[in-house]
Write an enzyme that holds these catalytic residues in place. Structure first.
Site, PDB file in Angstrom:
ATOM      1  N   HIS A 127       0.847  -1.002  -0.210  1.00  0.00           N
ATOM      2  CA  HIS A 127       0.037   0.157  -0.049  1.00  0.00           C
ATOM      3  C   HIS A 127       0.816   1.250   0.031  1.00  0.00           C
ATOM      4  O   HIS A 127       1.887   1.298   0.795  1.00  0.00           O
ATOM      5  CB  HIS A 127      -0.924  -0.036   1.370  1.00  0.00           C
ATOM      6  CG  HIS A 127      -1.738   1.401   1.148  1.00  0.00           C
ATOM      7  ND1 HIS A 127      -2.404   1.855   0.389  1.00  0.00           N
ATOM      8  CD2 HIS A 127      -1.871   2.119   2.325  1.00  0.00           C
ATOM      9  CE1 HIS A 127      -2.824   3.034   0.773  1.00  0.00           C
ATOM     10  NE2 HIS A 127      -2.683   3.225   1.899  1.00  0.00           N
ATOM     11  N   HIS A 130       0.596   5.878  -0.954  1.00  0.00           N
ATOM     12  CA  HIS A 130      -0.055   6.923  -1.220  1.00  0.00           C
ATOM     13  C   HIS A 130       0.656   7.683  -2.551  1.00  0.00           C
ATOM     14  O   HIS A 130       0.748   8.918  -2.685  1.00  0.00           O
ATOM     15  CB  HIS A 130      -0.179   7.949  -0.289  1.00  0.00           C
ATOM     16  CG  HIS A 130      -1.011   7.275   0.768  1.00  0.00           C
ATOM     17  ND1 HIS A 130      -0.911   7.834   2.358  1.00  0.00           N
ATOM     18  CD2 HIS A 130      -1.816   6.321   0.931  1.00  0.00           C
ATOM     19  CE1 HIS A 130      -1.634   7.167   2.854  1.00  0.00           C
ATOM     20  NE2 HIS A 130      -2.090   6.364   2.450  1.00  0.00           N
ATOM     21  N   ASP A 152      -0.026  -5.344 -20.568  1.00  0.00           N
ATOM     22  CA  ASP A 152       0.929  -6.592 -20.097  1.00  0.00           C
ATOM     23  C   ASP A 152       0.706  -6.806 -18.596  1.00  0.00           C
ATOM     24  O   ASP A 152       0.486  -8.202 -18.127  1.00  0.00           O
ATOM     25  CB  ASP A 152       2.457  -6.124 -20.296  1.00  0.00           C
ATOM     26  CG  ASP A 152       2.919  -6.162 -21.719  1.00  0.00           C
ATOM     27  OD1 ASP A 152       2.125  -6.778 -22.564  1.00  0.00           O
ATOM     28  OD2 ASP A 152       3.915  -5.451 -22.035  1.00  0.00           O
ATOM     29  N   HIS A 202      -8.243   7.651  -1.436  1.00  0.00           N
ATOM     30  CA  HIS A 202      -6.980   7.198  -0.459  1.00  0.00           C
ATOM     31  C   HIS A 202      -5.809   6.890  -1.221  1.00  0.00           C
ATOM     32  O   HIS A 202      -4.728   7.348  -1.245  1.00  0.00           O
ATOM     33  CB  HIS A 202      -7.765   5.655   0.006  1.00  0.00           C
ATOM     34  CG  HIS A 202      -6.744   5.204   1.257  1.00  0.00           C
ATOM     35  ND1 HIS A 202      -7.085   4.462   2.162  1.00  0.00           N
ATOM     36  CD2 HIS A 202      -5.380   5.501   1.578  1.00  0.00           C
ATOM     37  CE1 HIS A 202      -6.331   4.234   2.989  1.00  0.00           C
ATOM     38  NE2 HIS A 202      -5.135   4.764   2.615  1.00  0.00           N
ATOM     39  N   TYR A 261       6.734 -14.239 -21.766  1.00  0.00           N
ATOM     40  CA  TYR A 261       7.869 -12.886 -21.774  1.00  0.00           C
ATOM     41  C   TYR A 261       8.797 -13.252 -20.387  1.00  0.00           C
ATOM     42  O   TYR A 261       8.305 -14.183 -19.520  1.00  0.00           O
ATOM     43  CB  TYR A 261       7.228 -11.849 -21.302  1.00  0.00           C
ATOM     44  CG  TYR A 261       7.965 -10.686 -21.054  1.00  0.00           C
ATOM     45  CD1 TYR A 261       8.727  -9.900 -22.003  1.00  0.00           C
ATOM     46  CD2 TYR A 261       8.216 -10.353 -19.888  1.00  0.00           C
ATOM     47  CE1 TYR A 261       9.800  -8.845 -21.872  1.00  0.00           C
ATOM     48  CE2 TYR A 261       9.195  -9.341 -19.449  1.00  0.00           C
ATOM     49  CZ  TYR A 261       9.750  -8.484 -20.688  1.00  0.00           C
ATOM     50  OH  TYR A 261      10.759  -7.472 -20.425  1.00  0.00           O
TER      51      TYR A 261
HETATM   52 ZN   LIG Z   1      -3.214   4.727   3.220  1.00  0.00          ZN
END
Ligand SMILES: [Zn+2]
Length: 236
Positions: free
Chosen positions: A114, A116, A139, A179, A233
């Site tokens: 995660h 930002h 791809d 977010h 690939y």
């Molecule tokens: Zn966050």
């Protein structure tokens, strides 16, 4: 004596390896310009019993509120898939519940990231999927990069939004509305790659938009690009 002592030696060895990998992979987030200050997190699943239920698995994740310079294998935190602390001297990342929910509900996922990152988060703020207008998107993502629902931190809702959006998508990335991106992969390294790639294509498609309207790629071409990249690939 920690709760980890109750696990088999193979599991404790796998946790030690995951601590190294997750610590090392966190350095990739600032290196690729995806995070500021303490934002962002990488986790990896540790399989406890290959023949048993995946609900018993563990995850290794970044501690909460620690700067990237201070991240070492020892600083990483081990939790079970209900988010309970199994081993570690610090509190786990505040996003641990979302990571744990993804591992509980998508058994094929071995890594979650995660961030930002700026461009991907700019698309998330507008709740607009990034349209598949680049061969590299076909791809890597197999189509548009989807948007997940608005969700507040503190319960299952972020995890549920990620799972509901990605369960039926080829994309390893979801832009959670207002977010930012969450990415998944077969391991933490693959999820970090997806986090780097989602930022790159979000930036390129944004710049293309400033010049005019990007041209779509025919679905049949998206499908053949995706199939070739995923299956043929690279080094085999
Ligand atoms: Zn966050």
């Amino acid at each position: 004596m920690t709760a980890l002592d109750e696990y088999a030696p193979e599991v404790r060895d796998a946790v030690a390896r995951a601590r190294e990998q997750v610590s090392r992979l966190h350095a990739e987030l600032p290196r690729w310009g995806l995070v500021v200050w303490t934002a962002g997190n990488v986790s990896q699943r540790v399989v406890v019993d290959p023949a048993g239920p995946s609900e018993r698995d563990l995850l290794v994740i970044k501690p909460s509120g620690v700067t990237y310079d201070e991240l070492t294998p020892e600083a990483m935190v081990v939790c079970d898939l209900e988010g309970n602390l199994v081993e570690g001297t610090r509190a786990p990342s505040s996003d641990t519940a979302a990571h744990a929910y993804v591992y509980s509900h998508l058994p094929h996922v071995g890594g979650v990231v995660h961030t930002h990152s700026t461009y991907a988060t700019a698309w998330a703020a507008r709740a607009e999927p990034v349209p598949c207008v680049l061969t590299m998107m076909a791809d890597e993502f197999g189509g548009d990069i989807p948007v997940g629902p608005f969700a507040l931190i503190g319960d299952d809702s972020i995890g549920r939004g990620i799972v509901e959006t990605l369960r039926d998508s080829r994309s390893p990335a979801v832009l959670m509305r207002n977010h930012g991106p969450f990415t998944i992969g077969k391991d933490a390294k693959a999820a970090v790659k997806a986090a780097v790639m989602v930022e790159e294509v979000a930036r390129t498609v944004h710049i293309s938009r400033q010049l005019g309207e990007p041209l779509p790629i025919a679905q049949s071409d998206v499908d053949s690009l995706y199939a070739r990249y995923q299956n043929v690939y690279g080094q085999h």
